[in-house]
Design a protein around this motif. Sequence first.
Motif, mmCIF file in Angstrom:
data_model
loop_
_atom_site.group_PDB
_atom_site.id
_atom_site.type_symbol
_atom_site.label_atom_id
_atom_site.label_comp_id
_atom_site.label_asym_id
_atom_site.label_seq_id
_atom_site.Cartn_x
_atom_site.Cartn_y
_atom_site.Cartn_z
ATOM 1 N N ALA A 192 -78.580 -8.625 16.795
ATOM 2 C CA ALA A 192 -78.400 -7.416 15.984
ATOM 3 C C ALA A 192 -79.629 -7.156 15.117
ATOM 4 O O ALA A 192 -80.041 -6.000 14.948
ATOM 5 N N GLU A 193 -80.225 -8.205 14.586
ATOM 6 C CA GLU A 193 -81.431 -8.053 13.771
ATOM 7 C C GLU A 193 -82.593 -7.517 14.608
ATOM 8 O O GLU A 193 -83.310 -6.608 14.186
ATOM 9 N N ILE A 207 -75.252 -2.172 19.560
ATOM 10 C CA ILE A 207 -75.492 -2.318 18.127
ATOM 11 C C ILE A 207 -75.905 -0.953 17.607
ATOM 12 O O ILE A 207 -76.859 -0.359 18.114
ATOM 13 N N GLU A 262 -75.182 -13.305 18.307
ATOM 14 C CA GLU A 262 -74.943 -11.915 17.932
ATOM 15 C C GLU A 262 -75.739 -11.462 16.701
ATOM 16 O O GLU A 262 -76.321 -10.381 16.707
ATOM 17 N N SER A 263 -75.765 -12.245 15.651
ATOM 18 C CA SER A 263 -76.442 -11.796 14.429
ATOM 19 C C SER A 263 -77.949 -11.675 14.632
ATOM 20 O O SER A 263 -78.571 -10.728 14.141
ATOM 21 N N ASP A 264 -78.559 -12.610 15.369
ATOM 22 C CA ASP A 264 -79.999 -12.502 15.606
ATOM 23 C C ASP A 264 -80.305 -11.326 16.534
ATOM 24 O O ASP A 264 -81.264 -10.586 16.303
ATOM 25 N N GLY A 278 -70.686 -16.360 19.841
ATOM 26 C CA GLY A 278 -70.824 -16.010 18.433
ATOM 27 C C GLY A 278 -72.117 -16.491 17.811
ATOM 28 O O GLY A 278 -72.432 -16.147 16.679
ATOM 29 N N CYS A 279 -72.892 -17.259 18.562
ATOM 30 C CA CYS A 279 -74.096 -17.846 17.978
ATOM 31 C C CYS A 279 -75.328 -16.954 18.070
ATOM 32 O O CYS A 279 -76.281 -17.158 17.314
ATOM 33 N N ALA A 336 -75.398 -1.529 12.030
ATOM 34 C CA ALA A 336 -75.158 -2.919 12.443
ATOM 35 C C ALA A 336 -73.729 -3.172 12.909
ATOM 36 O O ALA A 336 -73.263 -4.308 12.884
ATOM 37 N N ASN A 337 -73.029 -2.132 13.355
ATOM 38 C CA ASN A 337 -71.725 -2.314 13.979
ATOM 39 C C ASN A 337 -71.934 -2.800 15.402
ATOM 40 O O ASN A 337 -72.790 -2.274 16.122
ATOM 41 N N LEU A 338 -71.173 -3.802 15.819
ATOM 42 C CA LEU A 338 -71.309 -4.390 17.144
ATOM 43 C C LEU A 338 -70.105 -4.070 18.003
ATOM 44 O O LEU A 338 -68.963 -4.124 17.538
ATOM 45 N N TRP A 380 -81.929 -24.422 15.986
ATOM 46 C CA TRP A 380 -80.647 -23.825 15.636
ATOM 47 C C TRP A 380 -79.820 -24.731 14.738
ATOM 48 O O TRP A 380 -79.074 -24.260 13.901
#
Length: 107
Positions: free
Chosen positions: A63-64, A43, A59-61, A56-57, A47-49, A88
Motif C-alpha cells: 500500500a505504501e 489500493i 499489504e501495508s508495504d 497480511g504481512c 489507502a483503502n484496500l 522482516w
Amino acid sequence: MTDHELLLEAIRQTQMLGKRSALATIVNVSGSAYRREGTKMLIDEDANLTGVISGGCLESDVAEVAMSVIETGTPVLKTYDLGEDVVWGLGLGCPGTVKIFIEPVRP
C-alpha cells in the motif's frame, strides 16, 4: 460475489468517486507463499484496500508503494524475499520470493 467481481466493483466505485488508485498483482512466486500468481489487490488514494495478496504481512508495504505509484503514475515491480528473517523479523512461515507489479489504474 467472487474476489474478481469484488475487485471490479471496487475499481468501478473508486472511479465513480473520482479517486485515483493502483492495482497490485502477484506476477511471480518462487518457493512457498500464501497466494499465487494473478492474485490482485486494489489500493485507492485514501489507502483503502480491496483484496488480499498475502497472509497480511505484505499489504501495508505494498500500500505504501502504491501511494507513490498513484502520485507519480509510474508502475513498480517490487520483490519481497519472505525468507529474510533479518529484514522482516517476523518468522512468516512462507520462505518464498514474491514479485508484485503495482500499476496505476487508468480511467
